[in-house]
Design a protein around this motif. Structure first.
Motif, PDB file in Angstrom:
ATOM      1  N   ASP A  64       0.818  -1.214   0.000  1.00 14.40           N
ATOM      2  CA  ASP A  64       0.000   0.000   0.000  1.00 14.40           C
ATOM      3  C   ASP A  64       0.851   1.263   0.000  1.00 14.40           C
ATOM      4  O   ASP A  64       0.383   2.323  -0.410  1.00 14.40           O
ATOM      5  CB  ASP A  64      -0.927   0.025   1.216  1.00 14.40           C
ATOM      6  N   TYR A  65       2.086   1.189   0.451  1.00 16.72           N
ATOM      7  CA  TYR A  65       2.962   2.344   0.526  1.00 16.72           C
ATOM      8  C   TYR A  65       3.827   2.536  -0.713  1.00 16.72           C
ATOM      9  O   TYR A  65       4.608   3.477  -0.772  1.00 16.72           O
ATOM     10  CB  TYR A  65       3.858   2.256   1.765  1.00 16.72           C
ATOM     11  N   LEU A  66       3.691   1.688  -1.694  1.00 16.50           N
ATOM     12  CA  LEU A  66       4.472   1.822  -2.920  1.00 16.50           C
ATOM     13  C   LEU A  66       3.780   2.759  -3.897  1.00 16.50           C
ATOM     14  O   LEU A  66       2.553   2.782  -3.998  1.00 16.50           O
ATOM     15  CB  LEU A  66       4.672   0.459  -3.572  1.00 16.50           C
ATOM     16  N   LYS A  67       4.586   3.524  -4.627  1.00 17.21           N
ATOM     17  CA  LYS A  67       4.042   4.377  -5.678  1.00 17.21           C
ATOM     18  C   LYS A  67       3.677   3.520  -6.880  1.00 17.21           C
ATOM     19  O   LYS A  67       4.028   2.344  -6.950  1.00 17.21           O
ATOM     20  CB  LYS A  67       5.067   5.434  -6.077  1.00 17.21           C
ATOM     21  N   GLU A  68       3.003   4.108  -7.849  1.00 15.23           N
ATOM     22  CA  GLU A  68       2.471   3.348  -8.978  1.00 15.23           C
ATOM     23  C   GLU A  68       3.559   2.659  -9.800  1.00 15.23           C
ATOM     24  O   GLU A  68       3.444   1.484 -10.117  1.00 15.23           O
ATOM     25  CB  GLU A  68       1.654   4.278  -9.870  1.00 15.23           C
ATOM     26  N   ASN A  69       4.628   3.353 -10.163  1.00 15.96           N
ATOM     27  CA  ASN A  69       5.675   2.767 -11.009  1.00 15.96           C
ATOM     28  C   ASN A  69       6.945   2.454 -10.233  1.00 15.96           C
ATOM     29  O   ASN A  69       8.011   2.310 -10.829  1.00 15.96           O
ATOM     30  CB  ASN A  69       5.996   3.715 -12.169  1.00 15.96           C
ATOM     31  N   GLU A  70       6.854   2.325  -8.933  1.00 17.16           N
ATOM     32  CA  GLU A  70       8.033   2.063  -8.108  1.00 17.16           C
ATOM     33  C   GLU A  70       8.405   0.583  -8.179  1.00 17.16           C
ATOM     34  O   GLU A  70       7.544  -0.288  -8.068  1.00 17.16           O
ATOM     35  CB  GLU A  70       7.720   2.460  -6.659  1.00 17.16           C
ATOM     36  N   THR A 108      13.480   0.082  -2.673  1.00 18.01           N
ATOM     37  CA  THR A 108      12.937   0.300  -4.010  1.00 18.01           C
ATOM     38  C   THR A 108      13.915   1.159  -4.802  1.00 18.01           C
ATOM     39  O   THR A 108      14.978   1.519  -4.306  1.00 18.01           O
ATOM     40  CB  THR A 108      11.559   0.998  -3.944  1.00 18.01           C
ATOM     41  N   GLU A 156      13.466   4.217  -5.491  1.00 12.90           N
ATOM     42  CA  GLU A 156      13.369   5.603  -5.052  1.00 12.90           C
ATOM     43  C   GLU A 156      13.606   5.811  -3.564  1.00 12.90           C
ATOM     44  O   GLU A 156      14.021   6.879  -3.146  1.00 12.90           O
ATOM     45  CB  GLU A 156      11.991   6.169  -5.394  1.00 12.90           C
ATOM     46  N   ARG A 157      13.311   4.804  -2.744  1.00 11.48           N
ATOM     47  CA  ARG A 157      13.364   5.004  -1.301  1.00 11.48           C
ATOM     48  C   ARG A 157      13.452   3.693  -0.548  1.00 11.48           C
ATOM     49  O   ARG A 157      13.306   2.618  -1.119  1.00 11.48           O
ATOM     50  CB  ARG A 157      12.140   5.785  -0.846  1.00 11.48           C
TER      51      ARG A 157
END
Length: 79
Positions: free
Chosen positions: A30-36, A52, A54-55
């Motif tokens: 649920d905490y992941l961005k769409e294209n992460e 990931t 990004e983070r």
């Protein structure tokens, strides 16, 4: 050892097992961005850490009170 601004993380999160990216719980995804993209996922007996592109997302789970602390740490590179 892992450090964030000279503060050691390994005394708080000592990840000892790599887990499969496809079997992560829903509260993690649920905490992941769409294209992460997830590179690696680790866990302890109760906590989880996701790296990931990004983070870094750390989930500190307290089983007694059934609550979670989420630490989100953005980065541009890992060395």
């Amino acid at each position: 050892m892992a450090y964030i601004k000279y503060k050691e993380l390994t005394k708080y999160f000592n990840f000892n097992k790599e887990i499969d990216k496809t079997t992560l719980p829903t509260y993690v995804t649920d905490y992941l961005k769409e294209n992460e993209k997830i590179y690696k996922a680790y866990k302890t007996a109760r906590d989880k850490g996701i790296f990931t592109d990004e983070r870094m997302i750390l989930f500190d789970v307290n089983p007694i009170w059934n609550n979670k602390k989420i630490h989100i740490i953005p980065y541009s590179s890992i060395s």
